[in-house]
Motif scaffolding. Sequence first.
Motif, PDB file in Angstrom:
ATOM      1  N   PHE A 183      75.859  11.000  29.208  1.00 48.95           N
ATOM      2  CA  PHE A 183      77.174  11.472  29.657  1.00 48.95           C
ATOM      3  C   PHE A 183      77.546  10.867  31.008  1.00 48.95           C
ATOM      4  O   PHE A 183      78.705  10.537  31.254  1.00 48.95           O
ATOM      5  CB  PHE A 183      77.167  13.001  29.738  1.00 48.95           C
ATOM      6  CG  PHE A 183      78.493  13.609  30.094  1.00 48.95           C
ATOM      7  CD1 PHE A 183      79.472  13.789  29.138  1.00 48.95           C
ATOM      8  CD2 PHE A 183      78.769  13.980  31.398  1.00 48.95           C
ATOM      9  CE1 PHE A 183      80.703  14.335  29.468  1.00 48.95           C
ATOM     10  CE2 PHE A 183      79.985  14.531  31.741  1.00 48.95           C
ATOM     11  CZ  PHE A 183      80.965  14.711  30.779  1.00 48.95           C
TER      12      PHE A 183
ATOM     13  N   LYS B 231      86.013  14.071  33.184  1.00 48.33           N
ATOM     14  CA  LYS B 231      84.619  14.495  33.275  1.00 48.33           C
ATOM     15  C   LYS B 231      84.518  15.905  33.851  1.00 48.33           C
ATOM     16  O   LYS B 231      83.835  16.764  33.299  1.00 48.33           O
ATOM     17  CB  LYS B 231      83.827  13.515  34.146  1.00 48.33           C
ATOM     18  CG  LYS B 231      82.370  13.888  34.316  1.00 48.33           C
ATOM     19  CD  LYS B 231      81.648  12.859  35.173  1.00 48.33           C
ATOM     20  CE  LYS B 231      80.183  13.263  35.361  1.00 48.33           C
ATOM     21  NZ  LYS B 231      79.463  12.274  36.216  1.00 48.33           N
ATOM     22  N   ALA B 232      85.217  16.166  34.965  1.00 47.90           N
ATOM     23  CA  ALA B 232      85.198  17.498  35.570  1.00 47.90           C
ATOM     24  C   ALA B 232      85.852  18.517  34.643  1.00 47.90           C
ATOM     25  O   ALA B 232      85.397  19.663  34.535  1.00 47.90           O
ATOM     26  CB  ALA B 232      85.896  17.475  36.918  1.00 47.90           C
TER      27      ALA B 232
ATOM     28  N   GLU C  39      83.342  19.471  31.839  1.00 47.31           N
ATOM     29  CA  GLU C  39      82.310  20.395  32.292  1.00 47.31           C
ATOM     30  C   GLU C  39      82.874  21.794  32.528  1.00 47.31           C
ATOM     31  O   GLU C  39      82.227  22.795  32.216  1.00 47.31           O
ATOM     32  CB  GLU C  39      81.669  19.859  33.579  1.00 47.31           C
ATOM     33  CG  GLU C  39      80.903  18.556  33.364  1.00 47.31           C
ATOM     34  CD  GLU C  39      80.407  17.960  34.665  1.00 47.31           C
ATOM     35  OE1 GLU C  39      80.883  18.402  35.745  1.00 47.31           O
ATOM     36  OE2 GLU C  39      79.547  17.050  34.625  1.00 47.31           O
TER      37      GLU C  39
ATOM     38  N   ILE D 131      83.485  23.506  29.130  1.00 47.96           N
ATOM     39  CA  ILE D 131      82.217  23.941  28.536  1.00 47.96           C
ATOM     40  C   ILE D 131      81.768  25.252  29.159  1.00 47.96           C
ATOM     41  O   ILE D 131      81.327  26.186  28.460  1.00 47.96           O
ATOM     42  CB  ILE D 131      81.147  22.855  28.723  1.00 47.96           C
ATOM     43  CG1 ILE D 131      81.452  21.629  27.843  1.00 47.96           C
ATOM     44  CG2 ILE D 131      79.760  23.391  28.402  1.00 47.96           C
ATOM     45  CD1 ILE D 131      81.234  21.831  26.377  1.00 47.96           C
ATOM     46  N   ALA D 132      81.865  25.363  30.491  1.00 53.57           N
ATOM     47  CA  ALA D 132      81.464  26.601  31.172  1.00 53.57           C
ATOM     48  C   ALA D 132      82.343  27.771  30.732  1.00 53.57           C
ATOM     49  O   ALA D 132      81.840  28.887  30.511  1.00 53.57           O
ATOM     50  CB  ALA D 132      81.534  26.405  32.684  1.00 53.57           C
TER      51      ALA D 132
ATOM     52  N   PHE E 287      74.694  15.693  25.920  1.00 51.44           N
ATOM     53  CA  PHE E 287      75.094  16.516  27.068  1.00 51.44           C
ATOM     54  C   PHE E 287      74.149  17.709  27.129  1.00 51.44           C
ATOM     55  O   PHE E 287      73.819  18.309  26.108  1.00 51.44           O
ATOM     56  CB  PHE E 287      76.539  16.990  26.915  1.00 51.44           C
ATOM     57  CG  PHE E 287      77.055  17.743  28.109  1.00 51.44           C
ATOM     58  CD1 PHE E 287      77.519  17.065  29.231  1.00 51.44           C
ATOM     59  CD2 PHE E 287      77.073  19.128  28.124  1.00 51.44           C
ATOM     60  CE1 PHE E 287      77.997  17.753  30.323  1.00 51.44           C
ATOM     61  CE2 PHE E 287      77.548  19.829  29.218  1.00 51.44           C
ATOM     62  CZ  PHE E 287      78.015  19.132  30.319  1.00 51.44           C
TER      63      PHE E 287
ATOM     64  N   ILE F  36      73.057  21.451  29.254  1.00 54.95           N
ATOM     65  CA  ILE F  36      73.545  22.505  30.127  1.00 54.95           C
ATOM     66  C   ILE F  36      72.614  23.712  29.990  1.00 54.95           C
ATOM     67  O   ILE F  36      72.133  24.016  28.893  1.00 54.95           O
ATOM     68  CB  ILE F  36      75.009  22.898  29.768  1.00 54.95           C
ATOM     69  CG1 ILE F  36      75.557  23.905  30.780  1.00 54.95           C
ATOM     70  CG2 ILE F  36      75.104  23.447  28.352  1.00 54.95           C
ATOM     71  CD1 ILE F  36      77.053  24.169  30.603  1.00 54.95           C
TER      72      ILE F  36
END
Length: 234
Positions: A124, A143-144, A147, A150-151, A225, A227
């Motif tokens: 990633f 990209k930010a 993320e 996803i959170a 990816f 996490i």
Amino acid sequence: MEQKKNPKADLNRNRGLFFITGLVLVMALAYIALEWKTYETTTYDTVGLNVADDLWEEVPFMEFKTPPPPPPPAPVIPDEITIEEDDADITETLIDTTELDPEEEVKYEDLDVVEIEEPDEIPFIAVENVPIFPGCEKVNDKKACFEGMIAKHIQKNFQYPELEKEMGIQGRVSVIFVIQKDGSIGNVRMRGPNKNLEKEAARIIDKLPKMTPGKQRGRAVKVPFSIPITFVLQ
């Protein structure tokens, strides 16, 4: 009748001698006590003796260089110069020119073109175009945005397993998944302190929507990816 006293039975006769003798004995004992030395037996650990010394002696740096090549030999100058007549036959050395004739057609040989194969899976952080989460299409920093989405997805779909909640089981589940070339989610792997916590993490990841796949040099590639999902009781 007058009582007579035996001089040998007089106890005070040698009192001074006894006093001096006792004083000398006490001083001798005091002197011995002050001068008495004891030596403690010390055991050394061999591990502590194997510590490297930090004081290194500075050694001057010595640089070795390859000697330069010898100079070319000097041209040989003939002792005599011979002058030839104009009508004499002289053999001349012709030097071919390296310039190309603009009217001459240049032929190129067939060259073998080797194509560099890109890996089928790009991390990633290294992929040129990261996968696009639905809703991040018009965001500059995709990209930010990926993320962050996803959170939010994990927070929205998070459910603590009832049995683990009653037993007070907590921990962190490390999850890794791959955004496939078609944008689907696959190859989900996880590791955690409890099987039910791992199953809950897998359930959350399975609910991820289909995304725009990541691209490397304009070609769709698989993008892994990872996490962590933390299970903490409040």
